[in-house]
Design an enzyme around this catalytic site. Structure first.
Site, PDB file in Angstrom:
ATOM      1  N   GLU A   1      33.551  -1.736  23.493  1.00 49.18           N
ATOM      2  CA  GLU A   1      32.537  -1.914  22.446  1.00 49.18           C
ATOM      3  C   GLU A   1      32.321  -0.658  21.608  1.00 49.18           C
ATOM      4  O   GLU A   1      31.954  -0.743  20.445  1.00 49.18           O
ATOM      5  CB  GLU A   1      31.206  -2.384  23.060  1.00 49.18           C
ATOM      6  CG  GLU A   1      30.444  -1.371  23.919  1.00 49.18           C
ATOM      7  CD  GLU A   1      30.894  -1.306  25.379  1.00 49.18           C
ATOM      8  OE1 GLU A   1      32.021  -1.756  25.673  1.00 49.18           O
ATOM      9  OE2 GLU A   1      30.125  -0.798  26.219  1.00 49.18           O
TER      10      GLU A   1
ATOM     11  N   HIS B   1      34.903   1.121  27.927  1.00 46.31           N
ATOM     12  CA  HIS B   1      33.935   0.453  27.051  1.00 46.31           C
ATOM     13  C   HIS B   1      34.577   0.126  25.705  1.00 46.31           C
ATOM     14  O   HIS B   1      34.507   0.938  24.777  1.00 46.31           O
ATOM     15  CB  HIS B   1      32.733   1.368  26.799  1.00 46.31           C
ATOM     16  CG  HIS B   1      31.898   1.604  28.012  1.00 46.31           C
ATOM     17  ND1 HIS B   1      30.739   0.924  28.259  1.00 46.31           N
ATOM     18  CD2 HIS B   1      32.075   2.437  29.063  1.00 46.31           C
ATOM     19  CE1 HIS B   1      30.216   1.330  29.405  1.00 46.31           C
ATOM     20  NE2 HIS B   1      31.012   2.258  29.911  1.00 46.31           N
TER      21      HIS B   1
ATOM     22  N   LYS C   1       0.820  -1.212   0.000  1.00 45.83           N
ATOM     23  CA  LYS C   1       0.000   0.000   0.000  1.00 45.83           C
ATOM     24  C   LYS C   1       0.854   1.262   0.000  1.00 45.83           C
ATOM     25  O   LYS C   1       1.755   1.408   0.835  1.00 45.83           O
ATOM     26  CB  LYS C   1      -0.901  -0.004   1.243  1.00 45.83           C
ATOM     27  CG  LYS C   1      -1.965  -1.082   1.187  1.00 45.83           C
ATOM     28  CD  LYS C   1      -2.821  -0.828  -0.026  1.00 45.83           C
ATOM     29  CE  LYS C   1      -4.175  -1.469   0.007  1.00 45.83           C
ATOM     30  NZ  LYS C   1      -4.898  -1.221  -1.242  1.00 45.83           N
TER      31      LYS C   1
ATOM     32  N   CYS D   1      33.032  -2.214  32.399  1.00 48.69           N
ATOM     33  CA  CYS D   1      32.704  -1.086  33.275  1.00 48.69           C
ATOM     34  C   CYS D   1      32.108  -1.595  34.587  1.00 48.69           C
ATOM     35  O   CYS D   1      32.842  -2.142  35.404  1.00 48.69           O
ATOM     36  CB  CYS D   1      31.819  -0.086  32.558  1.00 48.69           C
ATOM     37  SG  CYS D   1      31.994   1.557  33.292  1.00 48.69           S
TER      38      CYS D   1
HETATM   39  N1  GLN Z   1      27.915   2.625  37.700  1.00 45.61           N
HETATM   40  C1  GLN Z   1      29.330   2.456  37.505  1.00 45.61           C
HETATM   41  C2  GLN Z   1      30.091   3.761  37.625  1.00 45.61           C
HETATM   42  O1  GLN Z   1      29.524   4.820  37.511  1.00 45.61           O
HETATM   43  C3  GLN Z   1      29.610   1.809  36.161  1.00 45.61           C
HETATM   44  C4  GLN Z   1      29.171   2.609  34.978  1.00 45.61           C
HETATM   45  C5  GLN Z   1      29.093   1.837  33.698  1.00 45.61           C
HETATM   46  O2  GLN Z   1      29.015   0.611  33.710  1.00 45.61           O
HETATM   47  N2  GLN Z   1      29.075   2.544  32.571  1.00 45.61           N
HETATM   48  O3  GLN Z   1      31.270   3.761  37.829  1.00 45.61           O
END
Ligand code: GLN
Length: 533
Positions: free
Chosen positions: A511, A509, A189, A383
């Site tokens: 990732e 991080h 559609k 983290c």
């Molecule tokens: N809460 C934790 C801190 O502030 C880890 C933060 C996170 O995993 N991005 O250190």
């Protein structure tokens, strides 16, 4: 005068049509043709950035090298283009208003009444043009968040109209819509598309190209009809079929000649035919893996895979290196207990404990980590995941039973994870964490060193708490080693376990830095070990 071209990507009919992926795919094709391209996202909400948003609201918060907390689409831009983005690549209505109001308070408007038009729209236009003028890109692709017709998108659409009026030869608008398939009649559609284009036209914007998201192939008849009623050329009606992996989209867009048509609209030469062989090879490996490896991702937002977008994508990039697919088991940490952990992690070959904030689900993460440590299952703590590994080790190996992070228990007698010194004075929540890229010295003769193969790395952070160095000796003596350290502040950035095949925790991080062309070495090695290769 800068000669930058601007492409705007708007969406109609419904949200979640994949504007981010279309933007990233087009950018990739233009980059492969030799253009210097970037992508920007404009988000029509009033938060200054998504850093304060709960992941349930908006998925993962992505962090750039310069420490901007941004929309997760920026992650797609980086993963496709293999090129960093920055604060300038993500603007929200909140930030636009903040800038306008700061200027007003400074007296910059010289007594004028400050209004949505022209002041807010001028600020939007300034933010769009900045990437072209200051950062000198050949092409800036601006994705406008939300759906055409939303009240909050109006100032953005008006800005697009004005920019087109100012630079008719240097701008193009691509509108993405949905062509639903009605199974009752067996038809695709087009009416919703017609209506949504009409809405754009009411706001003075005529799209040049329509990208139609569809489950079934578009017939020529449909293309002709849409072209006629929406006032675009027939070749500019592009089909975007549902595909198995988002990484196929650049290949499909190239088949549909989206890149060529865009360049023609912008009066730019097509340059080289994009060499997609490496990309095709990657897609092939993603679609037809030779091995499967079962990976548990333990977190508290598992109902919503978008909350862990970058981790999931990093596993795809790393898997392709070994021709394997990480079969992901999203495990809710709130549901893990000592009684069920063996059952929940049955058959799991690698455990990732996810980043996160707050107390909810923390004990389940600790139990999963203990299980991975004791059963020698490859473990990657990211983290909060690293912090959990530290707490677990303190409790169960060092015998400090009440050890905790002061984030979860302010009065713990063993604060093995504690608020960073410079965080102690901070009360405001927005943009105040330790954010963005920091250097990390990799300690020789560690597993991490063999993985990175270099002394100094740069990784992105987003946290307030850190390993408490007062406990360092105790940990090292018992076999949890520091493998990475920040050279300026002596913060522990990486820990690893001896006497374990692969147990690594990172305060940063990894990732966020994984891309198709440059998979992250930690994920690559983690999957290799998990798969027993
Ligand atoms: N809460 C934790 C801190 O502030 C880890 C933060 C996170 O995993 N991005 O250190």
């Amino acid at each position: 005068m800068s000669n930058t071209r601007y492409i705007f990507i708007t969406g109609g009919v419904t949200s979640s049509l994949g504007k981010g992926i279309i933007s990233a795919s087009l950018a990739k094709l233009l980059q492969l043709r030799g253009y210097h391209v970037t992508i920007q996202k404009l988000d029509p909400y009033l938060n200054v950035d998504p850093g304060t948003l709960n992941p349930y609201e908006h998925g993962e918060c992505y962090v750039t090298n310069d420490g901007a907390e941004t929309d997760l689409d920026l992650g797609h831009y980086e993963r496709f283009l293999n090129q960093p983005t920055s604060q300038a690549n993500n603007i929200t209505t909140g930030r636009i208003y903040q800038n306008v109001i700061t200027k007003e308070r400074r007296g910059d408007f010289l007594g004028k009444t400050v209004q949505v038009i022209p002041h807010v729209t001028d600020e939007i236009k300034r933010s769009i043009k900045l990437l072209g003028t200051k950062h000198k890109y050949d092409i800036v692709i601006t994705e406008i968040g939300g759906t055409v017709g939303d009240i909050e998108s109006l100032p953005y659409i008006e800005s697009v109209r004005q920019l087109r009026w100012e630079m008719p030869q240097r701008t193009a608008v691509i509108h993405l819509t949905l062509v639903p398939f009605l199974s009752a009649t067996g038809e695709l559609k087009t009416k919703p598309t017609q209506h949504s284009v009409k809405m754009l036209l009411e706001n003075g914007v005529q799209p040049d190209i329509l990208v139609l998201r569809t489950e079934k192939p578009l017939t020529n008849e449909i293309r002709r009809k849409v072209a006629l009623f929406c006032n675009v050329e027939m070749e500019a009606v592009i089909e975007s079929r549902d595909v198995k992996t988002i990484y196929e989209v650049p290949l499909l867009m190239h088949e549909e000649k989206l890149d060529e048509i865009v360049l023609k609209k912008l009066g730019l030469p097509t340059l080289d035919e994009p060499n997609l062989s490496k990309w095709r090879d990657f897609v092939e490996k993603v679609k037809n893996p030779k091995h499967i490896v079962n990976i548990a991702l333990v977190g508290k937002y598992v109902e919503l895979a978008d909350a862990y977008k970058s981790i999931i994508e990093a596993l795809i990039h790393a898997g392709a290196v070994h021709n394997l697919k990480a079969k992901l088991h999203l495990i809710h940490s709130e549901h893990i207990t000592y009684d069920n952990v063996a059952e929940k992690l049955n058959g799991i070959q690698g455990v990732i404990v996810a980043p996160g904030f707050g107390h909810r689900g923390i004990e389940g993460k600790i139990i999963a980590t203990q299980f991975a440590r004791e059963n020698k299952i490859p473990f990657l703590g990211i983290c909060l995941g690293m912090q959990v590994a530290v707490i677990e080790f303190a409790r169960n190996v060092l015998g400090l039973k009440e050890a905790h992070s002061t984030e979860m228990n302010r009065n713990t007698p063993y604060p093995v994870i504690d608020l960073m010194e410079h965080q102690k004075e901070i009360t405001e929540k927005g943009g105040t964490m330790r954010l963005g890229c920091y250097p990390c010295e990799v300690i020789k003769e560690t597993k991490v060193y063999t993985i990175y193969q270099c002394d100094l790395i740069d990784e992105r952070h987003r946290h307030r708490y850190e390993f408490n160095n007062q406990f360092l000796k105790q940990f090292e003596q018992a076999g949890m080693k520091v493998a990475g350290i920040n050279p300026d502040m002596h913060l522990v950035e990486i820990i690893e376990l001896q006497n374990h095949p692969w147990f690594i925790g990172v305060q940063f991080h990894p990732e966020y830095r994984s891309t198709v062309e440059s998979p992250h070495p930690l994920f690559v090695d983690f999957l290799k070990t998990a798969a027993g290769l």
